[in-house]
Design an enzyme around this catalytic site. Sequence first.
Site, PDB file in Angstrom:
ATOM      1  N   ARG A  11      40.948  40.400  43.304  1.00 34.82           N
ATOM      2  CA  ARG A  11      41.109  38.978  42.982  1.00 34.82           C
ATOM      3  C   ARG A  11      42.098  38.522  44.043  1.00 34.82           C
ATOM      4  O   ARG A  11      42.898  39.197  44.600  1.00 34.82           O
ATOM      5  CB  ARG A  11      41.718  38.733  41.571  1.00 34.82           C
ATOM      6  CG  ARG A  11      41.311  39.198  40.278  1.00 34.82           C
ATOM      7  CD  ARG A  11      42.141  38.761  39.118  1.00 34.82           C
ATOM      8  NE  ARG A  11      41.590  39.176  37.814  1.00 34.82           N
ATOM      9  CZ  ARG A  11      41.834  40.347  37.247  1.00 34.82           C
ATOM     10  NH1 ARG A  11      42.794  41.083  37.678  1.00 34.82           N
ATOM     11  NH2 ARG A  11      41.115  40.665  36.005  1.00 34.82           N
TER      12      ARG A  11
ATOM     13  N   ARG B 279      34.393  39.438  45.686  1.00 38.14           N
ATOM     14  CA  ARG B 279      34.945  40.238  44.607  1.00 38.14           C
ATOM     15  C   ARG B 279      33.554  40.307  43.538  1.00 38.14           C
ATOM     16  O   ARG B 279      33.268  41.417  43.254  1.00 38.14           O
ATOM     17  CB  ARG B 279      35.979  39.483  43.698  1.00 38.14           C
ATOM     18  CG  ARG B 279      36.506  40.225  42.469  1.00 38.14           C
ATOM     19  CD  ARG B 279      37.560  39.663  41.586  1.00 38.14           C
ATOM     20  NE  ARG B 279      37.695  39.773  40.363  1.00 38.14           N
ATOM     21  CZ  ARG B 279      38.232  40.698  39.766  1.00 38.14           C
ATOM     22  NH1 ARG B 279      38.576  41.920  40.356  1.00 38.14           N
ATOM     23  NH2 ARG B 279      38.057  40.784  38.229  1.00 38.14           N
TER      24      ARG B 279
ATOM     25  N   LYS C 136      45.890  40.074  36.362  1.00 37.87           N
ATOM     26  CA  LYS C 136      46.441  39.293  35.288  1.00 37.87           C
ATOM     27  C   LYS C 136      47.463  39.667  34.168  1.00 37.87           C
ATOM     28  O   LYS C 136      47.472  40.886  33.985  1.00 37.87           O
ATOM     29  CB  LYS C 136      45.072  38.655  34.675  1.00 37.87           C
ATOM     30  CG  LYS C 136      44.188  37.625  35.509  1.00 37.87           C
ATOM     31  CD  LYS C 136      43.168  37.223  34.821  1.00 37.87           C
ATOM     32  CE  LYS C 136      42.339  36.324  35.530  1.00 37.87           C
ATOM     33  NZ  LYS C 136      41.207  35.703  34.888  1.00 37.87           N
TER      34      LYS C 136
ATOM     35  N   TYR D  72      27.853  40.702  34.595  1.00 38.70           N
ATOM     36  CA  TYR D  72      27.217  40.995  35.615  1.00 38.70           C
ATOM     37  C   TYR D  72      25.925  41.886  35.375  1.00 38.70           C
ATOM     38  O   TYR D  72      25.065  42.223  36.260  1.00 38.70           O
ATOM     39  CB  TYR D  72      28.025  42.183  36.717  1.00 38.70           C
ATOM     40  CG  TYR D  72      29.367  41.345  36.968  1.00 38.70           C
ATOM     41  CD1 TYR D  72      29.040  40.667  38.358  1.00 38.70           C
ATOM     42  CD2 TYR D  72      30.364  41.503  36.508  1.00 38.70           C
ATOM     43  CE1 TYR D  72      30.205  39.939  38.928  1.00 38.70           C
ATOM     44  CE2 TYR D  72      31.706  40.907  37.213  1.00 38.70           C
ATOM     45  CZ  TYR D  72      31.464  40.046  38.203  1.00 38.70           C
ATOM     46  OH  TYR D  72      32.499  39.458  38.866  1.00 38.70           O
TER      47      TYR D  72
ATOM     48  N   HIS E  25      36.375  34.882  45.772  1.00 44.58           N
ATOM     49  CA  HIS E  25      35.712  35.195  44.627  1.00 44.58           C
ATOM     50  C   HIS E  25      34.141  35.688  44.789  1.00 44.58           C
ATOM     51  O   HIS E  25      33.869  36.797  43.970  1.00 44.58           O
ATOM     52  CB  HIS E  25      35.540  33.970  43.674  1.00 44.58           C
ATOM     53  CG  HIS E  25      36.894  33.587  42.985  1.00 44.58           C
ATOM     54  ND1 HIS E  25      37.584  34.528  42.232  1.00 44.58           N
ATOM     55  CD2 HIS E  25      37.676  32.654  42.873  1.00 44.58           C
ATOM     56  CE1 HIS E  25      38.605  34.063  41.748  1.00 44.58           C
ATOM     57  NE2 HIS E  25      38.976  32.794  42.286  1.00 44.58           N
TER      58      HIS E  25
ATOM     59  N   HIS F 166      39.428  44.239  34.511  1.00 47.30           N
ATOM     60  CA  HIS F 166      39.047  43.525  33.378  1.00 47.30           C
ATOM     61  C   HIS F 166      39.623  44.168  32.076  1.00 47.30           C
ATOM     62  O   HIS F 166      39.378  45.173  31.754  1.00 47.30           O
ATOM     63  CB  HIS F 166      37.457  43.364  33.215  1.00 47.30           C
ATOM     64  CG  HIS F 166      36.985  42.332  34.161  1.00 47.30           C
ATOM     65  ND1 HIS F 166      35.501  42.369  34.497  1.00 47.30           N
ATOM     66  CD2 HIS F 166      37.485  41.354  34.971  1.00 47.30           C
ATOM     67  CE1 HIS F 166      35.337  41.642  35.362  1.00 47.30           C
ATOM     68  NE2 HIS F 166      36.331  40.982  35.745  1.00 47.30           N
TER      69      HIS F 166
END
Length: 309
Positions: free
Chosen positions: A156, A252, A180, A284, A249, A275
């Site tokens: 990220r 990525r 995150k 995806y 982005h 994730h």
Amino acid sequence: MTESVQPLPSGLQKPLERFYEYLRSEKGLSLHTQRNYKQQLETMAQHLLNMGLREWSQVDSAWVRQLASKGMRDGMKPSSLATRLSSLRSFFDFLILRGEMSANPAKGVSAPRKKRPLPKNLDVDEVGQLLEVNEDDPLAIRDRAMMELMYGAGLRLAELVSINVKDVSLFSGEIRVVGKGDKERKVPFAGMAKEWVGKWMKVRSAIAKPEEKGLFVSKLGVRISHRNVQKRMAEWGQKQAVASHISPHKLRHSFATHMLESSNNLRAVQELLGHENISTTQIYTHLDFQHLAQVYDQAHPRAKKKSSE
């Protein structure tokens, strides 16, 4: 066909006025939210009146579901329909609080889920075109290292910017990143990404201030900003004549796409991307999987050095 606007009978209008006063005096909602609620409730009151109903107590769950279906047919965005149903639920909760209704007919009726846009990605040839940066200027070396690492490790933007020099192990080919929710993970990087990060680390001291811990720094010698990274990558996309707009982005997303095409290993890609839920990674899987290679070092288009180098 647009429904006619008629004066609302007191059985519809008076409860609304009491509710608006309640929103202003007790709930402390923003003016924007109050306006949205009022607009949605007035529209629903008109629809109710046009159906021949004159009291809110006449509303049942079937009517609410019909209202949601009508919104979808009229082309309402899922977010707008969600606001409509939310305002209706709040209004009926208010009427229950006042003893004017015994149950909330809008409970359990939800708006359709908003479709998540498929991530944009570059094809392998476009990535190759973008990353043919061979200038020896330290800032160009830094930019190529950032782009190679973003694409080579699927980071990220915030993760890339927050990397410190001590987080990088060129020997083991691992980088410690904080994702995150302040969750820490180690990500592998190899081949071209490893080579260019190494090149950058050799020239970094010529730019970075002695006390600066950040791996990537601006020309002022301090940790590079998110905006600067975005700007530099967009400029390189134009300079390298790549048709697509280049953003962190997008690199990525291209990493995720190409890794899934190569390995068809959703769990591994989930871990590499950081994730928390695999449902985030599954966005995806709309792609047609093609077998390009087997595992990370072999599969990634830039994981191996060119034979001529």
